[in-house]
Design a protein around this motif. Structure first.
Motif, PDB file in Angstrom:
ATOM      1  N   TYR A 105       0.817  -1.226   0.000  1.00 20.75           N
ATOM      2  CA  TYR A 105       0.000   0.000   0.000  1.00 20.75           C
ATOM      3  C   TYR A 105       0.843   1.264   0.000  1.00 20.75           C
ATOM      4  O   TYR A 105       0.307   2.369  -0.040  1.00 20.75           O
ATOM      5  CB  TYR A 105      -0.911   0.019   1.239  1.00 20.75           C
ATOM      6  CG  TYR A 105      -0.189  -0.438   2.501  1.00 20.75           C
ATOM      7  CD1 TYR A 105       0.612   0.427   3.219  1.00 20.75           C
ATOM      8  CD2 TYR A 105      -0.275  -1.774   2.922  1.00 20.75           C
ATOM      9  CE1 TYR A 105       1.303  -0.002   4.345  1.00 20.75           C
ATOM     10  CE2 TYR A 105       0.411  -2.215   4.046  1.00 20.75           C
ATOM     11  CZ  TYR A 105       1.205  -1.324   4.751  1.00 20.75           C
ATOM     12  OH  TYR A 105       1.899  -1.754   5.843  1.00 20.75           O
ATOM     13  N   VAL A 143       9.354  10.813  10.853  1.00 20.65           N
ATOM     14  CA  VAL A 143       8.919   9.585  10.176  1.00 20.65           C
ATOM     15  C   VAL A 143      10.066   9.047   9.310  1.00 20.65           C
ATOM     16  O   VAL A 143      10.767   9.820   8.654  1.00 20.65           O
ATOM     17  CB  VAL A 143       7.673   9.871   9.285  1.00 20.65           C
ATOM     18  CG1 VAL A 143       7.107   8.584   8.714  1.00 20.65           C
ATOM     19  CG2 VAL A 143       6.598  10.614  10.066  1.00 20.65           C
ATOM     20  N   TYR A 144      10.215   7.734   9.299  1.00 17.49           N
ATOM     21  CA  TYR A 144      11.332   7.083   8.605  1.00 17.49           C
ATOM     22  C   TYR A 144      10.835   5.830   7.891  1.00 17.49           C
ATOM     23  O   TYR A 144       9.974   5.123   8.420  1.00 17.49           O
ATOM     24  CB  TYR A 144      12.398   6.600   9.599  1.00 17.49           C
ATOM     25  CG  TYR A 144      12.849   7.623  10.617  1.00 17.49           C
ATOM     26  CD1 TYR A 144      14.108   8.212  10.542  1.00 17.49           C
ATOM     27  CD2 TYR A 144      12.013   7.979  11.680  1.00 17.49           C
ATOM     28  CE1 TYR A 144      14.532   9.144  11.488  1.00 17.49           C
ATOM     29  CE2 TYR A 144      12.425   8.917  12.621  1.00 17.49           C
ATOM     30  CZ  TYR A 144      13.682   9.494  12.527  1.00 17.49           C
ATOM     31  OH  TYR A 144      14.080  10.409  13.470  1.00 17.49           O
ATOM     32  N   ASN A 178       7.668   7.908  14.367  1.00 20.42           N
ATOM     33  CA  ASN A 178       7.008   6.803  13.675  1.00 20.42           C
ATOM     34  C   ASN A 178       8.079   6.160  12.805  1.00 20.42           C
ATOM     35  O   ASN A 178       8.445   6.689  11.757  1.00 20.42           O
ATOM     36  CB  ASN A 178       5.822   7.286  12.831  1.00 20.42           C
ATOM     37  CG  ASN A 178       5.008   6.123  12.307  1.00 20.42           C
ATOM     38  OD1 ASN A 178       5.548   5.058  11.981  1.00 20.42           O
ATOM     39  ND2 ASN A 178       3.710   6.301  12.224  1.00 20.42           N
ATOM     40  N   ALA A 179       8.609   5.071  13.298  1.00 19.95           N
ATOM     41  CA  ALA A 179       9.717   4.402  12.601  1.00 19.95           C
ATOM     42  C   ALA A 179       9.560   2.909  12.789  1.00 19.95           C
ATOM     43  O   ALA A 179       8.660   2.443  13.494  1.00 19.95           O
ATOM     44  CB  ALA A 179      11.053   4.870  13.173  1.00 19.95           C
ATOM     45  N   ALA A 180      10.471   2.167  12.173  1.00 18.74           N
ATOM     46  CA  ALA A 180      10.412   0.705  12.275  1.00 18.74           C
ATOM     47  C   ALA A 180      10.503   0.269  13.732  1.00 18.74           C
ATOM     48  O   ALA A 180      11.134   0.944  14.547  1.00 18.74           O
ATOM     49  CB  ALA A 180      11.574   0.118  11.496  1.00 18.74           C
ATOM     50  N   GLU A 203      -1.010  -2.006  11.135  1.00 23.81           N
ATOM     51  CA  GLU A 203      -1.598  -1.993   9.776  1.00 23.81           C
ATOM     52  C   GLU A 203      -2.853  -2.866   9.757  1.00 23.81           C
ATOM     53  O   GLU A 203      -3.936  -2.346   9.788  1.00 23.81           O
ATOM     54  CB  GLU A 203      -0.587  -2.419   8.695  1.00 23.81           C
ATOM     55  CG  GLU A 203       0.849  -1.895   8.887  1.00 23.81           C
ATOM     56  CD  GLU A 203       0.990  -0.366   8.887  1.00 23.81           C
ATOM     57  OE1 GLU A 203      -0.023   0.339   8.944  1.00 23.81           O
ATOM     58  OE2 GLU A 203       2.138   0.120   8.879  1.00 23.81           O
ATOM     59  N   ILE A 281      -6.386   4.149   4.114  1.00 22.57           N
ATOM     60  CA  ILE A 281      -5.517   4.036   2.935  1.00 22.57           C
ATOM     61  C   ILE A 281      -5.783   5.162   1.946  1.00 22.57           C
ATOM     62  O   ILE A 281      -6.938   5.445   1.635  1.00 22.57           O
ATOM     63  CB  ILE A 281      -5.820   2.721   2.187  1.00 22.57           C
ATOM     64  CG1 ILE A 281      -5.436   1.552   3.037  1.00 22.57           C
ATOM     65  CG2 ILE A 281      -5.165   2.709   0.826  1.00 22.57           C
ATOM     66  CD1 ILE A 281      -4.323   0.747   2.506  1.00 22.57           C
ATOM     67  N   LYS A 282      -4.703   5.772   1.482  1.00 25.05           N
ATOM     68  CA  LYS A 282      -4.819   6.806   0.458  1.00 25.05           C
ATOM     69  C   LYS A 282      -3.998   6.400  -0.754  1.00 25.05           C
ATOM     70  O   LYS A 282      -3.172   5.488  -0.689  1.00 25.05           O
ATOM     71  CB  LYS A 282      -4.307   8.145   1.009  1.00 25.05           C
ATOM     72  CG  LYS A 282      -5.136   8.643   2.180  1.00 25.05           C
ATOM     73  CD  LYS A 282      -6.552   9.019   1.777  1.00 25.05           C
ATOM     74  CE  LYS A 282      -7.487   9.039   2.956  1.00 25.05           C
ATOM     75  NZ  LYS A 282      -8.892   9.177   2.615  1.00 25.05           N
ATOM     76  N   ALA A 284      -1.323   5.894  -3.384  1.00 29.53           N
ATOM     77  CA  ALA A 284       0.134   5.882  -3.269  1.00 29.53           C
ATOM     78  C   ALA A 284       0.708   5.361  -4.573  1.00 29.53           C
ATOM     79  O   ALA A 284       0.057   4.584  -5.281  1.00 29.53           O
ATOM     80  CB  ALA A 284       0.572   4.970  -2.129  1.00 29.53           C
ATOM     81  N   GLN A 363       4.997   9.277   0.386  1.00 31.08           N
ATOM     82  CA  GLN A 363       4.566   7.944   0.795  1.00 31.08           C
ATOM     83  C   GLN A 363       3.139   7.669   0.310  1.00 31.08           C
ATOM     84  O   GLN A 363       2.802   6.567  -0.097  1.00 31.08           O
ATOM     85  CB  GLN A 363       4.627   7.849   2.325  1.00 31.08           C
ATOM     86  CG  GLN A 363       4.502   6.434   2.812  1.00 31.08           C
ATOM     87  CD  GLN A 363       4.225   6.372   4.294  1.00 31.08           C
ATOM     88  OE1 GLN A 363       3.962   7.389   4.941  1.00 31.08           O
ATOM     89  NE2 GLN A 363       4.276   5.188   4.835  1.00 31.08           N
ATOM     90  N   PHE A 364       2.309   8.673   0.375  1.00 28.86           N
ATOM     91  CA  PHE A 364       0.924   8.589  -0.094  1.00 28.86           C
ATOM     92  C   PHE A 364       0.412  10.009  -0.262  1.00 28.86           C
ATOM     93  O   PHE A 364       1.119  10.968   0.085  1.00 28.86           O
ATOM     94  CB  PHE A 364       0.033   7.818   0.899  1.00 28.86           C
ATOM     95  CG  PHE A 364       0.137   8.325   2.308  1.00 28.86           C
ATOM     96  CD1 PHE A 364      -0.595   9.412   2.718  1.00 28.86           C
ATOM     97  CD2 PHE A 364       1.004   7.715   3.213  1.00 28.86           C
ATOM     98  CE1 PHE A 364      -0.473   9.910   4.002  1.00 28.86           C
ATOM     99  CE2 PHE A 364       1.134   8.203   4.507  1.00 28.86           C
ATOM    100  CZ  PHE A 364       0.389   9.305   4.897  1.00 28.86           C
TER     101      PHE A 364
HETATM  102  N1  SAM Z   1       8.179   2.714   7.858  1.00 32.82           N
HETATM  103  C1  SAM Z   1       7.640   2.653   9.158  1.00 32.82           C
HETATM  104  C2  SAM Z   1       6.495   1.694   9.271  1.00 32.82           C
HETATM  105  O1  SAM Z   1       6.048   1.210   8.261  1.00 32.82           O
HETATM  106  O2  SAM Z   1       6.101   1.470  10.391  1.00 32.82           O
HETATM  107  C3  SAM Z   1       7.181   3.973   9.662  1.00 32.82           C
HETATM  108  C4  SAM Z   1       6.495   4.958   8.914  1.00 32.82           C
HETATM  109  S1  SAM Z   1       5.271   4.632   7.765  1.00 32.82           S
HETATM  110  C5  SAM Z   1       6.102   5.781   6.796  1.00 32.82           C
HETATM  111  C6  SAM Z   1       3.870   5.334   8.615  1.00 32.82           C
HETATM  112  C7  SAM Z   1       2.527   4.745   8.388  1.00 32.82           C
HETATM  113  O3  SAM Z   1       1.956   5.256   7.194  1.00 32.82           O
HETATM  114  C8  SAM Z   1       2.427   3.255   8.217  1.00 32.82           C
HETATM  115  O4  SAM Z   1       2.490   2.600   9.439  1.00 32.82           O
HETATM  116  C9  SAM Z   1       1.098   3.096   7.504  1.00 32.82           C
HETATM  117  O5  SAM Z   1       0.052   2.857   8.431  1.00 32.82           O
HETATM  118  C10 SAM Z   1       0.854   4.463   6.860  1.00 32.82           C
HETATM  119  N2  SAM Z   1       0.704   4.342   5.397  1.00 32.82           N
HETATM  120  C11 SAM Z   1       1.503   3.683   4.547  1.00 32.82           C
HETATM  121  N3  SAM Z   1       0.996   3.755   3.291  1.00 32.82           N
HETATM  122  C12 SAM Z   1      -0.158   4.454   3.361  1.00 32.82           C
HETATM  123  C13 SAM Z   1      -1.147   4.858   2.407  1.00 32.82           C
HETATM  124  N4  SAM Z   1      -1.075   4.522   1.120  1.00 32.82           N
HETATM  125  N5  SAM Z   1      -2.194   5.587   2.845  1.00 32.82           N
HETATM  126  C14 SAM Z   1      -2.308   5.929   4.134  1.00 32.82           C
HETATM  127  N6  SAM Z   1      -1.410   5.600   5.075  1.00 32.82           N
HETATM  128  C15 SAM Z   1      -0.343   4.850   4.703  1.00 32.82           C
END
Ligand code: SAM
Ligand code: SF4
Length: 474
Positions: A105, A143-144, A178-180, A203, A281-282, A284, A363-364
């Motif tokens: 996603y 965010v990472y 907000n990271a791994a 998720e 979800i948006k 991406a 990211q989205f």
């Molecule tokens: N990379 C790390 C992770 O996945 O936990 C941290 C940051 S991630 C960039 C932050 C959050 O963005 C994810 O946990 C996910 O829930 C959300 N995300 C990812 N893709 C998305 C999308 N297409 N639309 C909305 N939220 C999204």
């Protein structure tokens, strides 16, 4: 606050998985509740009790228009009665878009070869932070992506770099992450950089669905992800944020699981999540997600109201993923934090405005592009009190969300005065005159709600702010 663990088929043990999909489905299969039962459950929440899974299922299965309206009204009442009109503002800052995972996603997924990968250098972090400070931001979430370059040491370094920037009256006073997920030692290293909340979203809590979306990399391990925040707690981070990405699986299952996760943290660590996030979800770049589990606006409002009632003590975050009108509507159901002036492209806060949005750099896609000033303006228009408060965490009042919720008078003694003082700083330093006029009126109205002694202490501090002092709080 003491928590009484509930009995589930999988008993709660630290760092052990706790979701039993069959059990959650069973709860959801209870028969349709009567209106009387729905009212009983709402009443329990309004009396400041967290709901059990069975009670949460009652609200989820309440599907007549009348019941849904009562649930929404319950959430509105809870917000007004307990939390009042404050909304805390923050901004996300993307530090790096490299990622070794393959989440179907997400635009950062490793297989999106068109993604423009970028990691901010120290100089760029400083430029970004200065730009955010110039807008009036005081609270950030960094965010990472998940990548070997983004080690705990690197994350800690970026946090310290960001805290170190001070431009004019600007400073960042709270940095969430907000990271791994990390191992315990990794979480310790990051904790030592003085972070606020560590967020990890599951998720989807459904293990089979999880497998379908997480196609490679470390994140493909469902159980390692599920126990992330246990490891954070073991490392001494007791301020954690949970979340589910709505649209991957049945939204009712996710709401139940968020409550189950809450119970798990309460049972093992005697502290629930500081915040719950509910991203939808948006769009991406190269996203592979279909619309089978798409959550409509109506269901989204419903699920936010149910989460508010199910975990009445927790902070609730609604991001710029959602469009303006919907965001404004959803605030009333108990959202406590929103982002403002959000930009997702790595390095874009300090860039000239006007460039076309490019999905391969983000990211989205977000749907609320208002500046922080515009958001403050609209909140004031609705008589809300925008807040940049970071006081509790800096005063060592951890578990502040419980206190707000359960300590009588806490909000009038700390939250409202601190919201007023941080808004006063914002109006002095960053806002346009027309917005400032509205702001001072809202401040006066809120001062009037305080007791006389507090009124004079707040007025005294506002005068000191006018004379140039900053960072005054209770
Ligand atoms: N990379 C790390 C992770 O996945 O936990 C941290 C940051 S991630 C960039 C932050 C959050 O963005 C994810 O946990 C996910 O829930 C959300 N995300 C990812 N893709 C998305 C999308 N297409 N639309 C909305 N939220 C999204
Ligand atoms: Fe990487 Fe996180 Fe995106 Fe997954 S959601 S691809 S881990 S940035």
């Amino acid at each position: 606050m003491q928590f009484t663990p509930e009995k589930y088929k999988i008993a709660d043990e630290p760092m052990k998985p706790f979701i039993d999909a069959a059990e959650i489905e069973q709860f959801l299969q209870i028969e349709k509740p009567s209106l009387e039962r729905v009212r009983e459950v709402i009443e329990k929440s309004l009396n400041k009790n967290r709901l059990t899974l069975e009670e949460t299922a009652v609200l989820l299965n309440a599907d007549t228009p009348e019941m849904i309206e009562e649930i929404k009204q319950g959430a509105r009442t809870l917000k007004q009665r307990i939390y009042g009109n404050r909304i805390v503002l923050f901004a996300p800052l993307y530090i790096g878009s490299k990622c070794a995972n393959n989440c179907s996603y997400c635009g950062f997924r490793s297989t999106n070869t068109k993604a423009v990968r970028k990691t901010l250098s120290d100089t760029e972090i400083i430029q970004e932070i200065e730009a955010l400070q110039d807008n009036g931001q005081k609270r950030l979430i960094l965010v990472y992506g998940e990548h070997k370059e983004y080690s705990p040491e690197f994350i800690a370094h970026t946090v310290k770099t960001a805290y170190g920037v001070k431009k004019g009256n600007g400073e960042i006073r709270r940095i969430n992450i907000n990271a791994a997920p990390q191992d315990i030692e990794g979480f310790r290293i990051i904790k030592d950089a003085d972070i606020g909340t560590y967020q990890v979203f599951q998720e989807t809590y459904n293990a089979s669905a999880y497998k379908l979306y997480h196609l490679g990399g470390k994140k493909a391990d469902y159980e390692y992800r599920l126990t992330s925040l246990d490891r954070a707690m073991e490392a001494g981070i007791d301020d954690v944020g949970i979340g589910a990405l709505f649209g991957l699986y049945d939204w009712k299952f996710e709401v139940m699981s968020l409550v189950r996760h809450t119970n798990h943290l309460e049972a093992c660590y005697n502290v629930g999540p500081h915040t719950i996030s509910f991203p939808r979800i948006k769009e991406a770049a190269s996203s592979l997600v279909g619309d089978k589990y798409f959550v409509s606006d109506a269901d989204f409002a419903r699920l936010i109201a149910i989460l508010r009632l199910a975990v009445p003590y927790t902070g609730m975050i609604l991001t710029a993923r959602e469009p303006v009108e919907l965001r404004n509507e959803l605030l009333q159901f108990g959202v406590s934090q929103i982002d403002g002036g959000t930009k997702l492209e790595v390095g874009s806060y300090s860039e000239e405005a006007g460039e076309e949005q490019d999905l391969n750099k983000e990211q989205f896609r977000i749907n609320d592009n208002r500046s922080l000033g515009e958001i403050v303006d609209e909140l004031l228009e609705q008589e809300m009190l925008p807040s940049f408060c970071t006081s509790c965490y800096r005063m060592g009042r951890t578990g502040q969300h419980f206190m707000e919720f359960s300590v009588p008078g806490f909000i009038k003694k700390f939250c409202t005065p601190n919201a007023i003082l941080t808004l006063a700083e914002y109006l002095n330093d960053y806002s346009k005159p027309a917005i400032a006029d509205k702001g001072w009126k809202v401040i006066q109205k809120n001062i009037d709600t305080l007791d006389p002694k507090m009124q004079s202490m707040v007025k005294d501090r506002i005068e000191r702010i006018a004379k140039g002092e900053r960072d005054l709080y209770f």
